[in-house]
Scaffold this active site. Structure first.
Site, PDB file in Angstrom:
ATOM      1  N   TRP A 134       0.836  -1.213   0.000  1.00 22.48           N
ATOM      2  CA  TRP A 134       0.000   0.000   0.000  1.00 22.48           C
ATOM      3  C   TRP A 134       0.863   1.252   0.000  1.00 22.48           C
ATOM      4  O   TRP A 134       0.503   2.257  -0.618  1.00 22.48           O
ATOM      5  CB  TRP A 134      -0.981  -0.027   1.177  1.00 22.48           C
ATOM      6  CG  TRP A 134      -1.941  -1.165   1.038  1.00 22.48           C
ATOM      7  CD1 TRP A 134      -1.996  -2.299   1.797  1.00 22.48           C
ATOM      8  CD2 TRP A 134      -2.955  -1.318   0.024  1.00 22.48           C
ATOM      9  NE1 TRP A 134      -2.988  -3.132   1.321  1.00 22.48           N
ATOM     10  CE2 TRP A 134      -3.586  -2.562   0.246  1.00 22.48           C
ATOM     11  CE3 TRP A 134      -3.382  -0.526  -1.046  1.00 22.48           C
ATOM     12  CZ2 TRP A 134      -4.625  -3.032  -0.565  1.00 22.48           C
ATOM     13  CZ3 TRP A 134      -4.415  -0.989  -1.849  1.00 22.48           C
ATOM     14  CH2 TRP A 134      -5.022  -2.230  -1.597  1.00 22.48           C
TER      15      TRP A 134
ATOM     16  N   ASP B  45      -1.375   6.810   6.474  1.00 22.21           N
ATOM     17  CA  ASP B  45      -2.437   5.903   6.044  1.00 22.21           C
ATOM     18  C   ASP B  45      -2.603   4.888   7.178  1.00 22.21           C
ATOM     19  O   ASP B  45      -1.780   3.998   7.357  1.00 22.21           O
ATOM     20  CB  ASP B  45      -2.039   5.200   4.746  1.00 22.21           C
ATOM     21  CG  ASP B  45      -3.006   4.079   4.363  1.00 22.21           C
ATOM     22  OD1 ASP B  45      -4.039   3.917   5.041  1.00 22.21           O
ATOM     23  OD2 ASP B  45      -2.724   3.375   3.377  1.00 22.21           O
TER      24      ASP B  45
ATOM     25  N   LYS C 298     -12.124  -1.800   7.886  1.00 25.56           N
ATOM     26  CA  LYS C 298     -11.408  -2.741   8.769  1.00 25.56           C
ATOM     27  C   LYS C 298     -11.781  -2.469  10.225  1.00 25.56           C
ATOM     28  O   LYS C 298     -12.346  -3.330  10.888  1.00 25.56           O
ATOM     29  CB  LYS C 298      -9.901  -2.644   8.544  1.00 25.56           C
ATOM     30  CG  LYS C 298      -9.530  -2.996   7.098  1.00 25.56           C
ATOM     31  CD  LYS C 298      -8.194  -2.466   6.727  1.00 25.56           C
ATOM     32  CE  LYS C 298      -7.975  -2.341   5.238  1.00 25.56           C
ATOM     33  NZ  LYS C 298      -8.253  -3.542   4.457  1.00 25.56           N
TER      34      LYS C 298
HETATM   35  N1  PMP Z   1      -4.089   1.242   2.708  1.00 25.34           N
HETATM   36  C1  PMP Z   1      -4.079   0.119   3.449  1.00 25.34           C
HETATM   37  C2  PMP Z   1      -3.084  -0.013   4.567  1.00 25.34           C
HETATM   38  C3  PMP Z   1      -4.971  -0.914   3.158  1.00 25.34           C
HETATM   39  O1  PMP Z   1      -4.956  -2.042   3.871  1.00 25.34           O
HETATM   40  C4  PMP Z   1      -5.896  -0.738   2.098  1.00 25.34           C
HETATM   41  C5  PMP Z   1      -6.935  -1.793   1.746  1.00 25.34           C
HETATM   42  N2  PMP Z   1      -6.718  -3.056   2.107  1.00 25.34           N
HETATM   43  C6  PMP Z   1      -5.851   0.420   1.349  1.00 25.34           C
HETATM   44  C7  PMP Z   1      -4.954   1.412   1.702  1.00 25.34           C
HETATM   45  C8  PMP Z   1      -6.781   0.664   0.197  1.00 25.34           C
HETATM   46  O2  PMP Z   1      -8.020   0.945   0.712  1.00 25.34           O
HETATM   47  P1  PMP Z   1      -9.309   1.169  -0.197  1.00 25.34           P
HETATM   48  O3  PMP Z   1      -9.664  -0.150  -0.757  1.00 25.34           O
HETATM   49  O4  PMP Z   1     -10.297   1.705   0.800  1.00 25.34           O
HETATM   50  O5  PMP Z   1      -8.965   2.160  -1.243  1.00 25.34           O
END
Ligand code: PMP
Length: 360
Positions: free
Chosen positions: A103, A172, A196
């Protein structure tokens, strides 16, 4: 209704049962209004009360001071990957990124069109199985971005990383937000997709300091400017009303768990049990370095892909779902977010013990 299983999904993930029950009560009529929660106008008094309560609970839980705005946005955490640099970066400026997982890498890639990106540290050399210690900050970075918990690799920062004084820290926190006490004042921006620890997918929580909003680029589509969203109280257009409602219920539930200190204790106990089992097992091994382990996503393998597949199937038939690891790591991943019950961890350990006895 089918029995609920222990859901180890990484997200969307398990929600607290009392939250789901209260939501069910209000689907057809929110309180005595005669209009279901999803059917209320976002400008009407009933929804205004919902969003105001969600914001107040959020402030109370995390001790968020008055010079921060709380925004409820759409587009997921992924939309913040480009919204942050769109607002804060410029072609001649540099943003610093800590590269600790898939991510973080996506966030880095999304920032590049808007300015210079400097990678301060990386754990990619070992498939992101650790949190790197060394840092190489640039001078005068527009901001420093990191991912507090790496959902896929199962690693987590144990505390807030230190950055050069006067810097703007952006985090994030999608997969560990409100899992432990947090000093919001250390951040310029803290963001998280809800699915989450906070609620359903479709709403993203953004906590942002006023001076960071004011510093934002002006030449942007209105909806992508933090200033627009802050001025309109997340109501520049129709906000994700149902998600905000559920988030408010989750905040209320968190308060009943003793707030962030209470949920922290429960999360630590769950993770400690699981790691203690992994540490003494002859069959299962954790994949993250022990000083970098995530309390939210526990990643482990047997070292034999066929046995991993067999374990996931065996666990699934025993009512333990969602244990398959991300394809980039393989093996298993037990996501044990705030709402995941301690009994589910006990059930997983019992299943692993049995599997180990049957397969060694
Ligand atoms: N950042 C992290 C740490 C994640 O775990 C995730 C999704 N698993 C995301 C960003 C992306 O999130 P989204 O699907 O809400 O765009």
């Amino acid at each position: 209704m089918a029995d609920r299983v222990f859901n180890f999904s990484a997200g969307p993930a398990v929600l607290p049962v009392p939250v789901l029950e209260e939501a069910r009560e209000n689907l057809l009529s929110l309180g005595e209004t005669g209009v279901g929660i999803m059917e209320h106008s976002h400008r009407g008094p009933a929804f205004t009360a919902v969003i105001e309560e969600a914001e107040a609970l959020c402030r109370e839980l995390a001790g968020i001071p008055d010079n921060y705005r709380i925004l409820f946005l759409q587009g997921g955490a992924s939309a913040q990957f480009f919204t942050v640099p769109m607002n804060l970066l410029a072609p001649e400026r540099t943003a610093d990124y800590l590269n600790t997982g898939a991510w973080s890498k996506k966030a880095i890639a999304e920032a590049k069109p808007f300015g210079k990106v400097h990678v301060v540290c990386s754990s990619e050399d070992r498939n992101f199985c650790y949190i790197p210690h060394g840092r190489d900050f640039s001078d005068g970075a527009a901001y420093v971005h990191y991912t507090s918990n790496n959902t896929i690799a199962g690693t987590q920062f144990s505390g807030i990383p230190e950055i050069p004084s006067g810097g703007t820290l952006v985090c994030d926190a999608s997969s560990d937000i409100f899992s432990r006490p947090i000093d919001v004042t250390q951040y310029g921006i803290l963001y998280a997709g809800a699915q989450k620890n906070l609620g359903p997918s479709g709403v993203t929580l953004v906590i942002i300091r006023d001076d960071v909003i004011e510093r934002g680029n002006d030449d942007l589509p209105a909806l992508l400017k933090y200033a627009t969203q802050a001025k309109a109280g997340s109501m520049s257009n129709t906000p994700p009303t149902f998600g905000i409602y559920i988030m408010g219920l989750v905040f209320k539930w968190l308060k009943q768990q003793g707030g962030l200190a209470g949920i922290d204790e429960s999360n630590r106990n769950k993770a400690a049990k699981l790691y203690a089992y992994l540490d003494q097992s002859d069959l299962f091994q954790g994949t993250a370095d022990s000083d970098s382990r995530s309390l939210m996503n526990v990643t482990f393998v047997t070292g034999n892909a066929d046995l991993d597949t067999k374990f996931i199937a065996t666990a699934s038939s025993a009512g333990l779902s969602g244990l398959k690891g991300h394809r980039s790591v393989g093996g298993m991943r037990a996501s044990i977010y705030n709402a995941f019950p301690a009994e589910g961890v006990d059930a997983l350990i019992a299943a692993m013990q049995q599997f180990e006895a049957d397969n060694t």
